[in-house]
Design an enzyme around this catalytic site. Sequence first.
Site, short mmCIF file in Angstrom:
data_model
loop_
_atom_site.label_atom_id
_atom_site.label_comp_id
_atom_site.label_asym_id
_atom_site.label_seq_id
_atom_site.Cartn_x
_atom_site.Cartn_y
_atom_site.Cartn_z
N ASP A 36 0.84 -1.20 0.00
CA ASP A 36 0.00 0.00 0.00
C ASP A 36 0.87 1.25 0.00
O ASP A 36 1.54 1.55 0.99
CB ASP A 36 -0.89 -0.04 1.26
CG ASP A 36 -2.12 0.83 1.12
OD1 ASP A 36 -2.22 1.55 0.12
OD2 ASP A 36 -2.96 0.80 2.04
N ASP A 37 0.88 1.97 -1.09
CA ASP A 37 1.67 3.21 -1.23
C ASP A 37 3.19 2.96 -1.21
O ASP A 37 3.95 3.85 -0.83
CB ASP A 37 1.36 4.23 -0.11
CG ASP A 37 -0.08 4.73 -0.12
OD1 ASP A 37 -0.89 4.23 -0.90
OD2 ASP A 37 -0.37 5.63 0.70
N ARG A 79 -6.78 -0.56 -7.09
CA ARG A 79 -7.07 -1.96 -6.77
C ARG A 79 -8.17 -2.50 -7.69
O ARG A 79 -8.14 -3.67 -8.09
CB ARG A 79 -7.47 -2.09 -5.30
CG ARG A 79 -6.24 -2.04 -4.42
CD ARG A 79 -6.48 -1.52 -3.04
NE ARG A 79 -5.19 -1.06 -2.51
CZ ARG A 79 -4.34 -1.83 -1.83
NH1 ARG A 79 -4.64 -3.07 -1.54
NH2 ARG A 79 -3.18 -1.36 -1.43
N LYS A 128 -5.97 -5.59 2.83
CA LYS A 128 -6.81 -4.46 2.47
C LYS A 128 -7.56 -4.72 1.18
O LYS A 128 -6.97 -4.87 0.12
CB LYS A 128 -5.91 -3.23 2.31
CG LYS A 128 -6.64 -1.97 1.92
CD LYS A 128 -5.74 -0.79 2.19
CE LYS A 128 -6.24 0.48 1.53
NZ LYS A 128 -5.36 1.62 1.83
N HIS A 130 -10.79 -2.83 0.03
CA HIS A 130 -10.98 -1.44 -0.42
C HIS A 130 -11.65 -1.32 -1.78
O HIS A 130 -11.47 -0.31 -2.47
CB HIS A 130 -9.62 -0.71 -0.43
CG HIS A 130 -9.74 0.73 -0.01
ND1 HIS A 130 -8.72 1.63 -0.21
CD2 HIS A 130 -10.74 1.41 0.57
CE1 HIS A 130 -9.09 2.81 0.23
NE2 HIS A 130 -10.32 2.71 0.72
N HIS A 186 1.64 2.20 4.27
CA HIS A 186 0.74 3.36 4.18
C HIS A 186 0.98 4.29 5.38
O HIS A 186 1.41 3.83 6.44
CB HIS A 186 -0.70 2.84 4.19
CG HIS A 186 -1.74 3.85 3.79
ND1 HIS A 186 -2.21 4.81 4.67
CD2 HIS A 186 -2.40 4.04 2.63
CE1 HIS A 186 -3.12 5.55 4.05
NE2 HIS A 186 -3.25 5.11 2.82
N ASP A 278 0.07 -0.22 -5.17
CA ASP A 278 -1.12 0.32 -5.83
C ASP A 278 -0.97 1.73 -6.39
O ASP A 278 -1.63 2.08 -7.37
CB ASP A 278 -2.34 0.24 -4.91
CG ASP A 278 -2.16 1.03 -3.62
OD1 ASP A 278 -1.01 1.42 -3.29
OD2 ASP A 278 -3.16 1.24 -2.90
N ASN A 279 -0.13 2.55 -5.77
CA ASN A 279 0.00 3.95 -6.22
C ASN A 279 1.30 4.54 -5.71
O ASN A 279 2.02 3.90 -4.94
CB ASN A 279 -1.21 4.78 -5.75
CG ASN A 279 -1.51 4.64 -4.28
OD1 ASN A 279 -2.51 4.06 -3.88
ND2 ASN A 279 -0.63 5.14 -3.42
N ARG A 287 1.58 10.14 -4.67
CA ARG A 287 0.21 9.65 -4.71
C ARG A 287 -0.78 10.75 -5.11
O ARG A 287 -0.63 11.89 -4.68
CB ARG A 287 -0.18 9.10 -3.32
CG ARG A 287 -1.51 8.38 -3.29
CD ARG A 287 -1.82 7.86 -1.89
NE ARG A 287 -2.05 8.96 -0.96
CZ ARG A 287 -2.08 8.82 0.37
NH1 ARG A 287 -1.90 7.65 0.92
NH2 ARG A 287 -2.30 9.87 1.14
CA LIG Z 1 -2.66 3.00 -1.57
#
Ligand SMILES: [Ca+2]
Length: 509
Positions: A36-37, A79, A128, A130, A186, A278-279, A287
């Site tokens: 995540d991130d 996602r 996660k 989401h 994250h 993801d980003n 982001r």
């Molecule tokens: Ca993320």
Amino acid sequence: MGFVRSSLFFICFFILLILCAIEGAKKRNVLLIIADDAGFETDVYNNSAIRTPHLHALAQRSLVFRNAFTSVSSCSPSRSAILTGLPQHQNGMYGLHQDVHHFNSFDGVMSLPLLLSQAGIRTGIIGKKHVGPQTVYPFDFAHTEENSSVLQVGRNITKIKLLVRQFLQAKDDRPFFLYVAFHDPHRCGHSQPQYGVFCEKFGNGESGMGWIPDWKPEHYTPEQVQVPYFIPDTPAARADLAAQYTTVSRLDQGIGLVLKELQDAGFENDTLVIYSSDNGIPFPNGRTNLYWSGTAEPMLVSSPEHPQRWAQVSQSFVSLLDITPTVLDWFSIPYPEYSIFRTQQPVQLSGKSLLPALTSEQPWSTVYASQGHHEVTMYYPMRAVQQGSYRLIHNLNFKMPFPIDQDFYISPTFQDLLSRTQSGQPTHWFKTLQSYYYRDRWELYDIRADPSEIRNLASDPAYGETLQHLKAQLLKWQWATSDPWVCAPDGVLESKLTPQCRPLFNGLG
Ligand SMILES: [Ca+2]
Ligand SMILES: *[C@@H]1O[C@H](CO)[C@@H](O)[C@H](O)[C@H]1NC(C)=O
Ligand SMILES: *[C@@H]1O[C@H](CO)[C@@H](O)[C@H](O)[C@H]1NC(C)=O
Ligand SMILES: *[C@@H]1O[C@H](CO)[C@@H](O)[C@H](O)[C@H]1NC(C)=O
Ligand SMILES: *[C@@H]1O[C@H](CO)[C@@H](O)[C@H](O)[C@H]1NC(C)=O
């Protein structure tokens, strides 16, 4: 004698046939790991300040992509794009899924878990999720924020290890697709500030922090971190990065545990392992942006059947939109013929299977991106294409200030940038807040000559042909992916009979 010999021949022949049948029916599985991130804070991508031995070990069995990109720099949209192969504007997940943001994919979307389960593959998600709705993203085994604490299923690597074990040890003969979606690394300052800005203290055994038995936290001083060009080199940002690095150590060790479970369960030689994020990282220009720094991702693809490219670096351009076609290809499942809406053209995946790259370097050189919202209040539609060295970004609503999300707003790095700007101190940043907030409609950069994307070439006549070519490419992709924004901001899409853009005469054309 002749009889015995030919009988022997036939027996051997049948044994061979049976062996071939067993080989043909050999199970193939997929383990998809999404952080995540996360960004390039790993020695796999030559960051020598950070220790990530488990990612390093995975890279030794992987093809490492140097030019991997997300199609959108926001969590739920990304996602959804990973799990459908469709950009956010096509699958409907225009922004974040949780709470007031409330975005969901269209009911008619055929997602990867749906297609896999229809093909007899067992699906699992740990961490996660989401994305929604439930009917579009069904999993047979699900331990996510929907019914657990996201800290437990997304950051407690001991808990994650045990859940992976539970999934892998189930008495079930079907091949599997397991999606392990870490919540690390994250930020945390907005949701659980008691554990530190990146939750870097969660489970470290200090008083009140709880204990994660499998985690040996790695600590870094602000002097040790490497500050990427798009982050201000200030004490505040360095301390922020040092906290992020500690959380990356939990992610890295978590990945090690998950891979150990895979090995212990006997699946290491029949499971395709994909690692990405993801980003972009949650820093300015990262982001929620479609700049290189917001969309470039780590990407490792590890196939036990393709050792010939292990530990190699590929320059081929790949997208997270390629994950769905890759997994379908691995399982030999065709993409179905269907439309999301009755009135629309049949859906076609614009991504590609990455499996050919595991055999030889591919000439892929183009990736696309599409962003709508992050939070519901953060409407800032953008479309982008990068082809070779050139990146073109179309800021559809360029007259609005670029929006800032809650989580990033309170980060030490951004607070420091705001207060330095307010008080007229040097920001040590490569942009001004003014230029960050107010962008040109078209941004064209030559990434090779100008890696930090500061010289916009869009109005330079010398690049007129490049600009026209990329605009045409982008528009073609928007039409092919049924982008409702294809005519914005200077026209209206009238889609009855033959879809076409009708002019607004608003002075933007
Ligand atoms: Ca993320
Ligand atoms: C890391 O650096 C080495 C040596 O310059 C280079 O060969 C390799 O491609 C780099 N790795 C990545 C992922 O960029
Ligand atoms: C979450 O849902 C799964 C079924 O998908 C169930 O097995 C599990 O026990 C649930 N976890 C909690 C904490 O309720
Ligand atoms: C992490 O999970 C393990 C196993 O469920 C548990 O014993 C431990 O207390 C958890 N740690 C934290 C910090 O919640
Ligand atoms: C996987 O392959 C390696 C190398 O051939 C071998 O050493 C290992 O025992 C195999 N593992 C399993 C579970 O078959």
